[in-house]
Design a protein around this motif. Structure first.
Motif, PDB file in Angstrom:
ATOM      1  N   GLU A   1     -11.908  -5.948   8.763  1.00  0.00           N
ATOM      2  CA  GLU A   1     -11.338  -4.608   8.581  1.00  0.00           C
ATOM      3  C   GLU A   1     -11.542  -3.722   9.805  1.00  0.00           C
ATOM      4  O   GLU A   1     -10.798  -2.755  10.006  1.00  0.00           O
ATOM      5  CB  GLU A   1     -11.949  -3.918   7.353  1.00  0.00           C
ATOM      6  CG  GLU A   1     -11.669  -4.613   6.034  1.00  0.00           C
ATOM      7  CD  GLU A   1     -12.831  -5.494   5.614  1.00  0.00           C
ATOM      8  OE1 GLU A   1     -13.424  -6.158   6.501  1.00  0.00           O
ATOM      9  OE2 GLU A   1     -13.150  -5.517   4.411  1.00  0.00           O
TER      10      GLU A   1
ATOM     11  N   ALA B   1      -0.067  -6.920  10.994  1.00  0.00           N
ATOM     12  CA  ALA B   1      -0.874  -6.840   9.769  1.00  0.00           C
ATOM     13  C   ALA B   1      -1.301  -5.401   9.499  1.00  0.00           C
ATOM     14  O   ALA B   1      -1.290  -4.942   8.354  1.00  0.00           O
ATOM     15  CB  ALA B   1      -2.097  -7.742   9.888  1.00  0.00           C
TER      16      ALA B   1
ATOM     17  N   HIS C   1       0.163  -3.611   6.029  1.00  0.00           N
ATOM     18  CA  HIS C   1      -0.789  -3.790   4.925  1.00  0.00           C
ATOM     19  C   HIS C   1      -0.712  -2.671   3.885  1.00  0.00           C
ATOM     20  O   HIS C   1      -1.053  -2.874   2.720  1.00  0.00           O
ATOM     21  CB  HIS C   1      -2.216  -3.921   5.464  1.00  0.00           C
ATOM     22  CG  HIS C   1      -2.896  -2.638   5.755  1.00  0.00           C
ATOM     23  ND1 HIS C   1      -2.574  -1.851   6.844  1.00  0.00           N
ATOM     24  CD2 HIS C   1      -3.892  -1.976   5.104  1.00  0.00           C
ATOM     25  CE1 HIS C   1      -3.346  -0.782   6.856  1.00  0.00           C
ATOM     26  NE2 HIS C   1      -4.146  -0.833   5.819  1.00  0.00           N
ATOM     27  N   LYS C   2      -0.235  -1.500   4.282  1.00  0.00           N
ATOM     28  CA  LYS C   2      -0.095  -0.391   3.319  1.00  0.00           C
ATOM     29  C   LYS C   2       1.349  -0.241   2.861  1.00  0.00           C
ATOM     30  O   LYS C   2       1.622  -0.098   1.673  1.00  0.00           O
ATOM     31  CB  LYS C   2      -0.590   0.912   3.952  1.00  0.00           C
ATOM     32  CG  LYS C   2      -2.096   1.031   4.017  1.00  0.00           C
ATOM     33  CD  LYS C   2      -2.509   2.418   4.502  1.00  0.00           C
ATOM     34  CE  LYS C   2      -4.033   2.551   4.505  1.00  0.00           C
ATOM     35  NZ  LYS C   2      -4.456   3.899   4.994  1.00  0.00           N
TER      36      LYS C   2
ATOM     37  N   THR D   1       4.716  -2.116   2.602  1.00  0.00           N
ATOM     38  CA  THR D   1       5.243  -3.470   2.685  1.00  0.00           C
ATOM     39  C   THR D   1       6.638  -3.468   3.318  1.00  0.00           C
ATOM     40  O   THR D   1       7.233  -2.410   3.561  1.00  0.00           O
ATOM     41  CB  THR D   1       5.325  -4.110   1.292  1.00  0.00           C
ATOM     42  OG1 THR D   1       6.285  -3.391   0.500  1.00  0.00           O
ATOM     43  CG2 THR D   1       3.979  -4.066   0.600  1.00  0.00           C
TER      44      THR D   1
ATOM     45  N   ALA E   1       5.191 -10.084   3.453  1.00  0.00           N
ATOM     46  CA  ALA E   1       5.096  -8.662   3.105  1.00  0.00           C
ATOM     47  C   ALA E   1       6.274  -8.205   2.245  1.00  0.00           C
ATOM     48  O   ALA E   1       6.605  -7.021   2.200  1.00  0.00           O
ATOM     49  CB  ALA E   1       5.019  -7.819   4.373  1.00  0.00           C
TER      50      ALA E   1
ATOM     51  N   ASP F   1      -7.583  -8.211   0.326  1.00  0.00           N
ATOM     52  CA  ASP F   1      -6.629  -7.126   0.545  1.00  0.00           C
ATOM     53  C   ASP F   1      -5.428  -7.643   1.343  1.00  0.00           C
ATOM     54  O   ASP F   1      -5.421  -8.772   1.837  1.00  0.00           O
ATOM     55  CB  ASP F   1      -7.287  -5.947   1.273  1.00  0.00           C
ATOM     56  CG  ASP F   1      -7.931  -6.340   2.606  1.00  0.00           C
ATOM     57  OD1 ASP F   1      -7.556  -7.383   3.165  1.00  0.00           O
ATOM     58  OD2 ASP F   1      -8.824  -5.603   3.070  1.00  0.00           O
ATOM     59  N   ASN F   2      -4.394  -6.800   1.431  1.00  0.00           N
ATOM     60  CA  ASN F   2      -3.168  -7.184   2.130  1.00  0.00           C
ATOM     61  C   ASN F   2      -3.400  -7.424   3.619  1.00  0.00           C
ATOM     62  O   ASN F   2      -2.774  -8.292   4.218  1.00  0.00           O
ATOM     63  CB  ASN F   2      -2.095  -6.100   1.956  1.00  0.00           C
ATOM     64  CG  ASN F   2      -1.550  -6.057   0.546  1.00  0.00           C
ATOM     65  OD1 ASN F   2      -1.629  -7.043  -0.184  1.00  0.00           O
ATOM     66  ND2 ASN F   2      -1.013  -4.925   0.147  1.00  0.00           N
ATOM     67  N   PHE F   3      -4.285  -6.645   4.219  1.00  0.00           N
ATOM     68  CA  PHE F   3      -4.531  -6.779   5.657  1.00  0.00           C
ATOM     69  C   PHE F   3      -5.072  -8.167   5.976  1.00  0.00           C
ATOM     70  O   PHE F   3      -4.568  -8.850   6.877  1.00  0.00           O
ATOM     71  CB  PHE F   3      -5.512  -5.697   6.111  1.00  0.00           C
ATOM     72  CG  PHE F   3      -5.801  -5.733   7.595  1.00  0.00           C
ATOM     73  CD1 PHE F   3      -4.783  -5.600   8.523  1.00  0.00           C
ATOM     74  CD2 PHE F   3      -7.099  -5.908   8.055  1.00  0.00           C
ATOM     75  CE1 PHE F   3      -5.048  -5.638   9.894  1.00  0.00           C
ATOM     76  CE2 PHE F   3      -7.379  -5.938   9.418  1.00  0.00           C
ATOM     77  CZ  PHE F   3      -6.349  -5.808  10.335  1.00  0.00           C
TER      78      PHE F   3
ATOM     79  N   LEU G   1      -2.370 -10.851   5.409  1.00  0.00           N
ATOM     80  CA  LEU G   1      -1.367 -10.882   6.470  1.00  0.00           C
ATOM     81  C   LEU G   1      -1.919 -11.497   7.756  1.00  0.00           C
ATOM     82  O   LEU G   1      -1.198 -12.195   8.483  1.00  0.00           O
ATOM     83  CB  LEU G   1      -0.863  -9.466   6.737  1.00  0.00           C
ATOM     84  CG  LEU G   1       0.104  -8.904   5.687  1.00  0.00           C
ATOM     85  CD1 LEU G   1       0.234  -7.396   5.820  1.00  0.00           C
ATOM     86  CD2 LEU G   1       1.475  -9.565   5.810  1.00  0.00           C
TER      87      LEU G   1
END
Length: 437
Positions: A77, A133, A137-138, A140, A184, A367-369, A372
């Motif tokens: 992160e 990424a 990540h927030k 899409t 995404a 998480d998405n980050f 990705l």
């Protein structure tokens, strides 16, 4: 007393291993194994020449593995705070290549740092994975504004790499962008439209009896026209601007423009060696002693291996150096000659397993980050493996793309191991499992 010593040694073991308790050790050791095997194959290609690139391959692999383990301990992160600095630094390095870079083989791609040639375009691939990424990540890619934003930030380093010229790495950029946008939640039709101008450029260039040519750079081929109409339908079905058929007309016009730009690039931008590689692929029996020589020799070497191969350090094509650039782009041909079809199948199975582990980490990231990041690395590895193996067996043009962790190349090796470290960090900081009380 024995119980105290046992408890003390167990606590020390926990102290040292705990920071890595969640990483995918299977993935890590598979990569290390592939790197070791790559060194063996590089050594086999250089035995008669007395070169020591295989030593450098192993040394960089050991350093890279250590760096990957260190990165795996750091929370991924943190990259969110520094991704713009990374993006800026990579773009500056790509500009620096144009000014003070070292030219070799018709391209200016390297910068000498303390006497060591460094290829910034390799690190640019990882920088783009981190940047995309962070962007996706927030928000899409389910809306076009996010897609356009991602493409806009990709365009700058892509253009700087393309004009070096480094067509191969620019294609890797495309694979990374498509893979991450798909993950995404981008509409698949949009991704097809993103690739469609490139396909249109190829189809427009094919000469048919009914090709209409107004000038050297204004050519309309039947396949190109059919493709443009098909993409117009895709655009009309998937893009939001349906009123008066704007989306369909726009997609059609984009492909018509892409086709003409492709012809212009072929006639005025692409270097002769790049044209030679593409034409040799389309006509494999043409120019066997010039542009098609590398691929022709590679195919002979792989075919000579038959089922089980000649054995390590025993392949005649490999030992007599009949395959140019065999320790880099054509390392797979050495595997084919010395370990045969079975050896190639095992190596490809190992790469498939490696990619499945990357996919698993992407699916289980917290998480998405993180997800990705893993998908970006997966897209980069998959594309490079497919193209490299394809060009070795004659199913793809010679693009100068190395086989990950197998081919000799210090910048590429460091990039791959840093990428591994980031993915292992994603795995390490998933939902914690309780290993110890």
């Amino acid at each position: 007393m024995l119980l105290k010593k046992s408890s003390r040694s167990q606590s020390r073991w926990k102290y040292w291993i705990k920071p890595w308790q969640q990483i995918d050790w299977l993935l890590f050791f598979v990569v290390v194994g592939v790197s070791f095997f790559g060194g063996l194959m590089i050594r086999s290609t250089e035995l008669s020449q007395g070169l020591i690139d295989w030593w450098w391959h192993w040394i960089v692999s050991i350093i890279g593995a250590c760096v990957a383990l260190i990165i795996a301990r750091v929370r991924y992160e943190n990259l969110l705070e520094y991704h713009w600095y990374i993006y800026t630094a990579v773009n500056i390095s790509l500009v620096a290549v144009m000014i003070i870079g070292k030219s070799a083989k018709g391209a200016q791609r390297w910068i000498n740092i303390a006497g060591v040639p460094v290829q910034p375009s390799e690190f640019a691939k990882l920088a783009m994975i981190i940047t995309l990424a962070a962007l996706l990540h927030k928000t899409t890619a389910s809306n076009l504004s996010s897609v356009f934003r991602a493409m806009a930030f990709t365009a700058i380093p892509w253009a700087l790499v393309f004009i070096q010229p480094d067509l191969a790495t620019s294609l890797v950029f495309g694979a990374i962008v498509l893979g991450m946008l798909y993950w995404a939640n981008a509409n698949p039709g949009w991704l097809v439209l993103m690739v469609s101008p490139i396909i249109a450029a190829i189809l427009f260039s094919i000469q048919w009896p009914f090709t209409i040519a107004f000038s050297k750079d204004l050519v309309f081929g039947p396949l190109g026209l059919i493709w443009a109409v098909a993409m117009g339908i895709v655009g009309w079905r998937t893009l939001p601007w349906k009123r008066f058929g704007v989306s369909g007309i726009g997609a059609w016009a984009l492909n018509m423009l892409g086709g003409e730009i492709g012809i212009f690039l072929w006639n005025h931008v692409l270097k002769e060696y790049q044209k030679g590689r593409l034409t040799s692929f389309l006509n494999p029996d043409q120019n066997l002693l010039t542009t098609g020589y590398h691929q022709h020799q590679s195919r002979i070497a792989i075919g000579a291996g038959e089922w089980l191969g000649w054995g390590l350090n025993k392949g005649p094509m490999t030992q007599l150096n009949f395959v140019p650039e065999q320790h880099t782009d054509f390392i797979f041909s050495a595997v084919g000659e010395e370990f045969g079809f079975i050896g190639c199948l095992i190596l490809l199975s190992v790469f498939a397993f490696l990619c499945l582990r990357l996919l698993h980490i992407a699916q289980t990231a917290k998480d998405n980050f993180g997800s990705l990041l893993a998908i970006g690395v997966l897209a980069m590895i998959v594309f490079q493996v497919i193209v490299n193996v394809g060009m070795n067996v004659g199913l793809a043009p010679v693009a100068g793309i190395p086989l990950p962790w197998m081919s000799y190349g210090r910048s590429a090796m460091v990039t791959n191991f840093v990428s591994l470290g980031i993915v292992e960090s994603v795995a390490n900081f998933r939902t914690k499992k309780k290993y110890w009380s």
